[in-house]
Design a protein around this motif. Structure first.
Motif, mmCIF file in Angstrom:
data_model
loop_
_atom_site.group_PDB
_atom_site.id
_atom_site.type_symbol
_atom_site.label_atom_id
_atom_site.label_comp_id
_atom_site.label_asym_id
_atom_site.label_seq_id
_atom_site.Cartn_x
_atom_site.Cartn_y
_atom_site.Cartn_z
ATOM 1 N N LEU A 148 0.678 -1.080 -0.051
ATOM 2 C CA LEU A 148 0.256 0.124 -0.185
ATOM 3 C C LEU A 148 1.002 1.082 -0.075
ATOM 4 O O LEU A 148 0.438 2.310 -0.737
ATOM 5 C CB LEU A 148 -0.763 -0.011 1.394
ATOM 6 C CG LEU A 148 -2.056 0.662 1.139
ATOM 7 C CD1 LEU A 148 -3.095 0.338 -0.138
ATOM 8 C CD2 LEU A 148 -3.203 0.262 2.283
ATOM 9 N N PHE B 51 0.820 4.225 -2.757
ATOM 10 C CA PHE B 51 0.602 5.732 -2.309
ATOM 11 C C PHE B 51 1.708 6.610 -2.782
ATOM 12 O O PHE B 51 1.615 7.756 -3.382
ATOM 13 C CB PHE B 51 0.449 5.778 -1.019
ATOM 14 C CG PHE B 51 -1.013 5.461 -0.357
ATOM 15 C CD1 PHE B 51 -2.257 6.245 -0.924
ATOM 16 C CD2 PHE B 51 -1.397 4.741 0.531
ATOM 17 C CE1 PHE B 51 -3.559 5.812 -0.618
ATOM 18 C CE2 PHE B 51 -2.629 4.257 1.366
ATOM 19 C CZ PHE B 51 -3.624 4.864 0.556
ATOM 20 N N LEU C 276 1.345 7.215 -6.488
ATOM 21 C CA LEU C 276 0.502 8.147 -7.030
ATOM 22 C C LEU C 276 0.517 9.664 -6.367
ATOM 23 O O LEU C 276 -0.174 10.510 -6.561
ATOM 24 C CB LEU C 276 -1.053 7.482 -6.184
ATOM 25 C CG LEU C 276 -1.617 6.226 -6.342
ATOM 26 C CD1 LEU C 276 -2.786 6.003 -5.802
ATOM 27 C CD2 LEU C 276 -1.991 6.205 -8.003
ATOM 28 N N ALA D 267 -5.541 -2.151 -12.484
ATOM 29 C CA ALA D 267 -6.550 -1.596 -11.485
ATOM 30 C C ALA D 267 -6.610 -2.285 -10.061
ATOM 31 O O ALA D 267 -6.939 -1.592 -9.154
ATOM 32 C CB ALA D 267 -7.823 -1.521 -11.938
ATOM 33 N N LEU E 56 -5.372 0.004 -7.418
ATOM 34 C CA LEU E 56 -6.308 1.199 -6.972
ATOM 35 C C LEU E 56 -7.508 0.472 -6.097
ATOM 36 O O LEU E 56 -8.021 1.493 -5.135
ATOM 37 C CB LEU E 56 -6.977 1.759 -8.207
ATOM 38 C CG LEU E 56 -5.618 2.359 -9.066
ATOM 39 C CD1 LEU E 56 -5.955 3.016 -10.369
ATOM 40 C CD2 LEU E 56 -5.018 3.712 -8.175
ATOM 41 N N LYS E 57 -7.851 -0.685 -6.392
ATOM 42 C CA LYS E 57 -9.039 -1.164 -5.503
ATOM 43 C C LYS E 57 -8.603 -1.324 -4.107
ATOM 44 O O LYS E 57 -9.438 -0.859 -3.418
ATOM 45 C CB LYS E 57 -9.224 -2.648 -6.447
ATOM 46 C CG LYS E 57 -10.544 -3.188 -5.742
ATOM 47 C CD LYS E 57 -10.840 -4.359 -6.599
ATOM 48 C CE LYS E 57 -12.190 -5.127 -6.106
ATOM 49 N NZ LYS E 57 -11.970 -6.021 -4.801
ATOM 50 N N VAL F 190 -6.713 0.869 -2.591
ATOM 51 C CA VAL F 190 -6.610 2.076 -2.103
ATOM 52 C C VAL F 190 -7.952 2.400 -1.796
ATOM 53 O O VAL F 190 -8.380 2.940 -0.735
ATOM 54 C CB VAL F 190 -6.226 3.185 -3.306
ATOM 55 C CG1 VAL F 190 -6.604 4.672 -2.830
ATOM 56 C CG2 VAL F 190 -4.500 2.855 -3.410
ATOM 57 N N ALA F 191 -8.915 1.965 -2.838
ATOM 58 C CA ALA F 191 -10.408 2.526 -2.407
ATOM 59 C C ALA F 191 -10.974 1.532 -1.106
ATOM 60 O O ALA F 191 -11.740 2.391 -0.444
ATOM 61 C CB ALA F 191 -11.219 1.833 -3.608
ATOM 62 N N TRP G 62 -8.963 0.870 1.304
ATOM 63 C CA TRP G 62 -8.296 1.286 2.595
ATOM 64 C C TRP G 62 -9.163 2.767 2.946
ATOM 65 O O TRP G 62 -9.430 2.716 4.005
ATOM 66 C CB TRP G 62 -7.012 1.635 2.167
ATOM 67 C CG TRP G 62 -6.186 2.124 3.549
ATOM 68 C CD1 TRP G 62 -5.635 1.598 4.605
ATOM 69 C CD2 TRP G 62 -6.057 3.845 3.523
ATOM 70 N NE1 TRP G 62 -5.217 2.595 5.324
ATOM 71 C CE2 TRP G 62 -5.452 3.866 5.043
ATOM 72 C CE3 TRP G 62 -6.517 4.784 2.983
ATOM 73 C CZ2 TRP G 62 -5.347 5.020 5.339
ATOM 74 C CZ3 TRP G 62 -5.959 6.160 3.527
ATOM 75 C CH2 TRP G 62 -5.402 6.279 4.938
ATOM 76 N N PHE H 85 -1.219 11.918 -0.912
ATOM 77 C CA PHE H 85 -0.755 10.491 -1.322
ATOM 78 C C PHE H 85 0.527 10.513 -0.419
ATOM 79 O O PHE H 85 0.886 9.076 -0.076
ATOM 80 C CB PHE H 85 -0.642 10.349 -2.709
ATOM 81 C CG PHE H 85 -2.067 9.978 -3.263
ATOM 82 C CD1 PHE H 85 -2.792 8.943 -2.935
ATOM 83 C CD2 PHE H 85 -2.650 10.715 -4.368
ATOM 84 C CE1 PHE H 85 -4.026 8.679 -3.394
ATOM 85 C CE2 PHE H 85 -3.484 10.460 -4.883
ATOM 86 C CZ PHE H 85 -4.395 9.209 -4.600
ATOM 87 N N ALA I 165 1.835 7.326 2.321
ATOM 88 C CA ALA I 165 2.866 6.300 1.743
ATOM 89 C C ALA I 165 3.783 5.747 2.893
ATOM 90 O O ALA I 165 4.903 5.742 2.681
ATOM 91 C CB ALA I 165 3.630 6.778 0.596
ATOM 92 N N ARG J 30 -0.201 5.945 8.439
ATOM 93 C CA ARG J 30 -1.462 5.208 8.247
ATOM 94 C C ARG J 30 -1.941 4.786 9.538
ATOM 95 O O ARG J 30 -3.332 4.660 9.974
ATOM 96 C CB ARG J 30 -1.472 4.149 7.089
ATOM 97 C CG ARG J 30 -1.320 4.660 5.573
ATOM 98 C CD ARG J 30 -1.832 3.783 4.705
ATOM 99 N NE ARG J 30 -1.031 2.411 4.721
ATOM 100 C CZ ARG J 30 0.141 2.238 4.343
ATOM 101 N NH1 ARG J 30 0.849 3.192 3.571
ATOM 102 N NH2 ARG J 30 0.439 0.971 4.330
ATOM 103 N N VAL K 58 -10.069 7.925 -6.463
ATOM 104 C CA VAL K 58 -9.799 6.522 -6.861
ATOM 105 C C VAL K 58 -11.293 6.161 -7.318
ATOM 106 O O VAL K 58 -11.099 5.163 -8.100
ATOM 107 C CB VAL K 58 -9.437 5.818 -5.647
ATOM 108 C CG1 VAL K 58 -10.588 5.203 -4.758
ATOM 109 C CG2 VAL K 58 -8.703 4.539 -6.144
ATOM 110 N N VAL L 58 -12.967 0.647 -14.199
ATOM 111 C CA VAL L 58 -11.893 -0.041 -14.613
ATOM 112 C C VAL L 58 -11.618 -1.568 -13.922
ATOM 113 O O VAL L 58 -11.707 -2.551 -14.665
ATOM 114 C CB VAL L 58 -10.483 0.795 -14.667
ATOM 115 C CG1 VAL L 58 -9.321 -0.226 -15.360
ATOM 116 C CG2 VAL L 58 -10.525 1.939 -15.213
ATOM 117 N N TRP L 59 -11.459 -1.421 -12.654
ATOM 118 C CA TRP L 59 -11.376 -2.807 -12.099
ATOM 119 C C TRP L 59 -12.676 -3.618 -12.068
ATOM 120 O O TRP L 59 -12.723 -4.940 -12.109
ATOM 121 C CB TRP L 59 -10.677 -2.744 -10.623
ATOM 122 C CG TRP L 59 -11.668 -1.990 -9.344
ATOM 123 C CD1 TRP L 59 -12.603 -2.735 -8.941
ATOM 124 C CD2 TRP L 59 -11.478 -0.924 -8.939
ATOM 125 N NE1 TRP L 59 -13.147 -1.937 -7.763
ATOM 126 C CE2 TRP L 59 -12.335 -1.009 -7.779
ATOM 127 C CE3 TRP L 59 -10.684 0.025 -8.979
ATOM 128 C CZ2 TRP L 59 -12.710 0.226 -6.938
ATOM 129 C CZ3 TRP L 59 -10.821 1.187 -8.013
ATOM 130 C CH2 TRP L 59 -11.611 1.376 -7.007
#
Lengths: 120, 120
Positions: free
Chosen positions: A6, A10, A13, A74, A77-78, A80-81, A83, B10, B14, B19, B84, B90-91
Motif C-alpha cells: 500500500l 501511495f 500516486l 487496477a 487502486l481497488k 486504495v479504495a 483502505w 498521497f 505512503a 496510516r 480513486v 476499470v477494476w
C-alpha cells in the motif's frame, strides 16, 4: 521509504504526472511515445515515471510486442479504495455534524427574524 | 516532489506508521504521548510523522489545550476516495471479464466431462 504494498502504491500516486499517465491509460493501452505526447517531458523522464508505476503494480507492459504498450492495472487502486472506504464514516459524520450545526444556525436566524418582525 | 494538494496527501499516506496514526485517530483525539504508546518509536520520530500528516491537512492539533491533542481531518481522505472512484469502472470491468472467462472455462470443463462420461 517503506516497501509494503500500500505504501508503494501511495508513493507512486503522489505525483501529478504519474496520475495523468494512469488517467490516459484508463482509456486504453498506449506506447511510451504516445504517453509522451500530452506532456512537455522527455522520453527518459516519462520512462522514469513509468518505472515507478510498474514497480507499484499500477502499470504493466506487454512483453511480446516490439513497441511494448503500457496498460493500467487496477488491482492496487481497488486496495486504495478499500483502505480509504474505512474512513468514509468519519467524513460523513463530520458533514452530518456540520449540516446539523447549519440547521441550528438557520433556526436561530429565523427565530431572530420572527422576533424583529413582531416588534415592528 | 510536487506540492499539489492530492500529491501531498498521497505522499503522507505512503507510510505504514502514518496510516496507523490515522487509524488510531479515527477512534478519537489523542495526545502525542498516547500516540507513541502502540509504536516502538521515540516521541521525536512520531512528532516528525505527525508534522507530515499536519502539512497534508490530515491531522489538526488543538491550539488551546496545553497537551494539544491531535484529531483526524477527513476532508483530504474524501478527495482520495473521489479520485480513486473514477477508476472503479476499470477494476469492475476487469473482474467482470475474469468472471466471464472463468464461466467459459467451467462450461468447457463440463462439456469435456460430459463427453468422457458418454464414452464410458
Amino acid at each position: 521509504m517503506s516497501t509494503d504494498h500500500l505504501s508503494s502504491t501511495f508513493a507512486a500516486l503522489a505525483d501529478p504526472t504519474r496520475r495523468a499517465i494512469l488517467a490516459r491509460l484508463s482509456t486504453g493501452e498506449a506506447t511510451v511515445t504516445q504517453l509522451c505526447e500530452p506532456f512537455e517531458m522527455s522520453m527518459p523522464a516519462i520512462s522514469k515515471h513509468l518505472k515507478v508505476l510498474e514497480r507499484a503494480g499500477l502499470v504493466a507492459r506487454s512483453r511480446d510486442a516490439q513497441w511494448r504498450p503500457c496498460r493500467l492495472e487496477a488491482a492496487p487502486l481497488k486496495d486504495v479504495a478499500e483502505w480509504v472506504d474505512a474512513y468514509r464514516r468519519v467524513w460523513e459524520q463530520r458533514f452530518d455534524r456540520l449540516d446539523a450545526y447549519l440547521r441550528t444556525l438557520q433556526t436561530e436566524e429565523r427565530k431572530k427574524h420572527g422576533r424583529k418582525q413582531r416588534k415592528r
